[in-house]
Design a protein around this motif. Sequence first.
Motif, PDB file in Angstrom:
ATOM      1  N   SER A  45       0.841  -1.034   0.085  1.00 30.64           N
ATOM      2  CA  SER A  45       0.347  -0.490  -0.012  1.00 30.64           C
ATOM      3  C   SER A  45       0.632   1.302  -0.278  1.00 30.64           C
ATOM      4  N   MET A  46       0.790   2.192  -0.951  1.00 26.48           N
ATOM      5  CA  MET A  46       1.556   2.994  -1.138  1.00 26.48           C
ATOM      6  C   MET A  46       1.298   3.751  -1.876  1.00 26.48           C
ATOM      7  N   GLY A  47       1.817   5.731  -2.153  1.00 33.18           N
ATOM      8  CA  GLY A  47       1.702   6.587  -3.861  1.00 33.18           C
ATOM      9  C   GLY A  47       0.201   7.305  -3.371  1.00 33.18           C
ATOM     10  N   TYR A  48       0.334   7.420  -1.802  1.00 35.77           N
ATOM     11  CA  TYR A  48      -0.069   8.773  -0.940  1.00 35.77           C
ATOM     12  C   TYR A  48      -0.411   9.715  -1.984  1.00 35.77           C
ATOM     13  N   SER A  49       1.193  10.290  -2.715  1.00 34.02           N
ATOM     14  CA  SER A  49       0.954  11.407  -2.791  1.00 34.02           C
ATOM     15  C   SER A  49       1.401  12.781  -2.345  1.00 34.02           C
ATOM     16  N   GLY A  50       1.552  13.017  -1.108  1.00 36.97           N
ATOM     17  CA  GLY A  50       1.460  13.427  -0.011  1.00 36.97           C
ATOM     18  C   GLY A  50       0.298  14.368   0.767  1.00 36.97           C
ATOM     19  N   HIS A  51      -0.755  12.992   0.322  1.00 39.23           N
ATOM     20  CA  HIS A  51      -2.131  12.958   1.396  1.00 39.23           C
ATOM     21  C   HIS A  51      -2.044  11.900   2.131  1.00 39.23           C
ATOM     22  N   GLY A  52      -0.914  11.664   2.843  1.00 39.41           N
ATOM     23  CA  GLY A  52      -1.144   9.753   3.298  1.00 39.41           C
ATOM     24  C   GLY A  52      -1.212  10.010   4.324  1.00 39.41           C
ATOM     25  N   ALA A  53      -0.724  10.547   5.593  1.00 37.21           N
ATOM     26  CA  ALA A  53      -0.709  10.579   7.402  1.00 37.21           C
ATOM     27  C   ALA A  53      -2.046   9.288   7.428  1.00 37.21           C
ATOM     28  N   GLN A  54      -3.479   9.674   7.092  1.00 33.76           N
ATOM     29  CA  GLN A  54      -4.605   9.486   8.045  1.00 33.76           C
ATOM     30  C   GLN A  54      -4.464   7.822   7.197  1.00 33.76           C
ATOM     31  N   ILE A  55      -5.170   8.277   6.070  1.00 32.51           N
ATOM     32  CA  ILE A  55      -4.612   6.697   5.180  1.00 32.51           C
ATOM     33  C   ILE A  55      -3.722   6.106   4.863  1.00 32.51           C
ATOM     34  N   ALA A  56      -2.796   6.577   5.198  1.00 33.32           N
ATOM     35  CA  ALA A  56      -1.479   5.258   5.165  1.00 33.32           C
ATOM     36  C   ALA A  56      -1.822   4.058   7.239  1.00 33.32           C
ATOM     37  N   THR A  57      -1.779   5.346   7.982  1.00 32.37           N
ATOM     38  CA  THR A  57      -2.634   4.206   9.214  1.00 32.37           C
ATOM     39  C   THR A  57      -3.702   3.784   9.144  1.00 32.37           C
ATOM     40  N   HIS A  58      -4.558   3.699   8.454  1.00 34.36           N
ATOM     41  CA  HIS A  58      -6.166   2.827   7.894  1.00 34.36           C
ATOM     42  C   HIS A  58      -5.625   2.401   7.055  1.00 34.36           C
ATOM     43  N   MET A  59      -4.936   2.416   5.880  1.00 33.67           N
ATOM     44  CA  MET A  59      -4.505   1.351   5.323  1.00 33.67           C
ATOM     45  C   MET A  59      -3.968   0.488   5.375  1.00 33.67           C
ATOM     46  N   GLY A  60      -3.051   0.745   6.835  1.00 29.65           N
ATOM     47  CA  GLY A  60      -2.129  -0.231   7.217  1.00 29.65           C
ATOM     48  C   GLY A  60      -2.889  -1.353   7.682  1.00 29.65           C
ATOM     49  N   GLU A  61      -4.358  -1.028   8.490  1.00 32.72           N
ATOM     50  CA  GLU A  61      -5.310  -1.450   8.864  1.00 32.72           C
ATOM     51  C   GLU A  61      -6.475  -3.198   7.892  1.00 32.72           C
ATOM     52  N   ILE A  62      -6.318  -2.267   6.830  1.00 32.93           N
ATOM     53  CA  ILE A  62      -7.709  -2.532   5.874  1.00 32.93           C
ATOM     54  C   ILE A  62      -5.907  -3.806   5.085  1.00 32.93           C
ATOM     55  N   MET A  63      -5.086  -3.714   5.097  1.00 30.44           N
ATOM     56  CA  MET A  63      -3.936  -4.848   4.650  1.00 30.44           C
ATOM     57  C   MET A  63      -3.812  -5.429   5.598  1.00 30.44           C
ATOM     58  N   ALA A  64      -4.104  -5.100   6.801  1.00 30.70           N
ATOM     59  CA  ALA A  64      -3.845  -6.434   7.509  1.00 30.70           C
ATOM     60  C   ALA A  64      -5.692  -7.445   7.377  1.00 30.70           C
ATOM     61  N   ASP A  65      -5.813  -6.443   7.482  1.00 33.46           N
ATOM     62  CA  ASP A  65      -7.711  -7.395   7.259  1.00 33.46           C
ATOM     63  C   ASP A  65      -7.445  -7.958   6.173  1.00 33.46           C
ATOM     64  N   LEU A  66      -6.869  -7.351   5.045  1.00 37.49           N
ATOM     65  CA  LEU A  66      -6.810  -8.171   3.738  1.00 37.49           C
ATOM     66  C   LEU A  66      -6.258  -9.648   3.744  1.00 37.49           C
ATOM     67  N   MET A  67      -4.901  -9.163   4.858  1.00 35.41           N
ATOM     68  CA  MET A  67      -3.660 -10.248   4.420  1.00 35.41           C
ATOM     69  C   MET A  67      -4.103 -11.633   5.371  1.00 35.41           C
TER      70      MET A  67
END
Length: 425
Positions: free
Chosen positions: A362-384
């Motif tokens: 999960s990457m490519g937040y293009s400078g708007h990433g602080a909250q979506i990165a944290t959130h995506m970490g959780e989403i990817m944990a569920d996906l994995m």
Amino acid sequence: MQFNSYWQDTAPAFTGGTAGPVSGHYDVAVIGAGFTGLGAARKLAQQGRRVVVLEARTVGFGASGRNGGHLNNGIAHSFLHAKGLFGAERAKAMYRAFDQGIETIERLIAEEGIACDFRRAGKLKLASKPAHYDSIARNFDAIHREVDPDTAMLSKADLAGEVGSDAFHGAMLQRKSAMMHMGRFVVGLAEAAARHGAVIHENAPVTARRPNGKGWDLTTPQGTIRADKVFLATGAYTTGAFGYFRRRIVPVGSFLLATRPLSPAEVAATMPGNRTCVTSLNIGNYFRLSPDNRLIFGGRARFSARSDQQSDAKSGAILQAALAGIFPQLAKVEVDYCWGGLVDMTKDRFPRAGQADGVYYSMGYSGHGAQIATHMGEIMADLMTGRIDCNPWADIPWNAVPGHFGQPWFLPLVGTYYKLLDRVQ
Ligand SMILES: Cc1cc2nc3c(=O)[nH]c(=O)nc-3n(C[C@H](O)[C@H](O)[C@H](O)COP(=O)(O)OP(=O)(O)OC[C@H]3O[C@@H](n4cnc5c(N)ncnc54)[C@H](O)[C@@H]3O)c2cc1C
């Protein structure tokens, strides 16, 4: 002046790391200890998975410890543009993913007791030109009607109580936006992941990977581990062993200053609204006050793929001139910190997440990433772990950037193009 991130300098030291050789067999190896990697590691460990985090440098070394400190809600793109590309429902889902990201951060702060000065401050998108006010207002109409009623348009007169500057022609206010101390949050998240059982190795860059039949063997200078699954959370700092991603992510420097703490009178004269602020130019600026009332002022400044002391100092001089242009009353203010970091740009500036080249990412937040990165970490944990797939970026095609093999030689051309656009638009 220090050439050092204010957030990193004023965060507590991370104490939950594991010393000694890198070894063992894990369900998941997370590469990169920024918001994305740590968000995933904490959740995986909480669910009882054996998880290891391999970080090339230190916790929060990358963009997570070097950013502007904004948690701006909604997408950074024009909502109308996103609707045109993806249709109304998908654009709304994307917008809401960023809002849910702020809720995720709020929940993690409460659950894990992270002291990081989180505050729902609201964001101002400031019109740098009269014509920009009109296009912001068109975008606002659609946002307000379709996805985020917690928004308002402010006229130039309304801005008097918000920002002490004559440079702007009005703004859109997004009230759900927040701010926090990024250094304290990233260290707090790492401590939480470690408390739940994640093994975190700092100074452990992954230099090679080899398939082992079931998963991967990952090599670092401190040793090798075996992992059934690998989650790549390396953003703009992605290095050699992951060429597939280096051809798709363009690392672009973004730079910041932090002034000395402002007096109450200076705060009242510059940032009485105490919100996060972003200007509307292509090569624009973003700013906010720190918890101790420094003005934290950032911008792209130069189109550079480097952030080191020399590059940061050049950009710092450009930023100081921009700061004085917006706030002439601070033209001579002392600057205590100057730093930069790399932003993980995609060609269309939308993030990407999923599975490719044998790993999850999960990457490519293009400078708007602080909250979506944290959130995506959780989403990817569920996906994995096969629990649920809530990936908002699933199925968006992701082609390599033509002619790009890791070093973005074309950035000065892109910079010239955007400078011209800012002159004529
Ligand atoms: C200057 C700047 C200002 C910004 N301002 C804002 C803002 O105000 N608001 C906002 O929402 N977003 C902002 N962003 C973006 C935001 O900070 C990032 O999107 C977010 O922090 C990305 O987190 P991440 O965990 O994906 O990546 P990072 O935090 O960059 O972490 C990646 C980590 O991977 C490690 N790594 C790389 N390769 C390897 C390897 N081979 N082995 C082991 N480890 C490796 C790196 O050392 C790094 O620590 C800004 C970014 C920058 C650079």
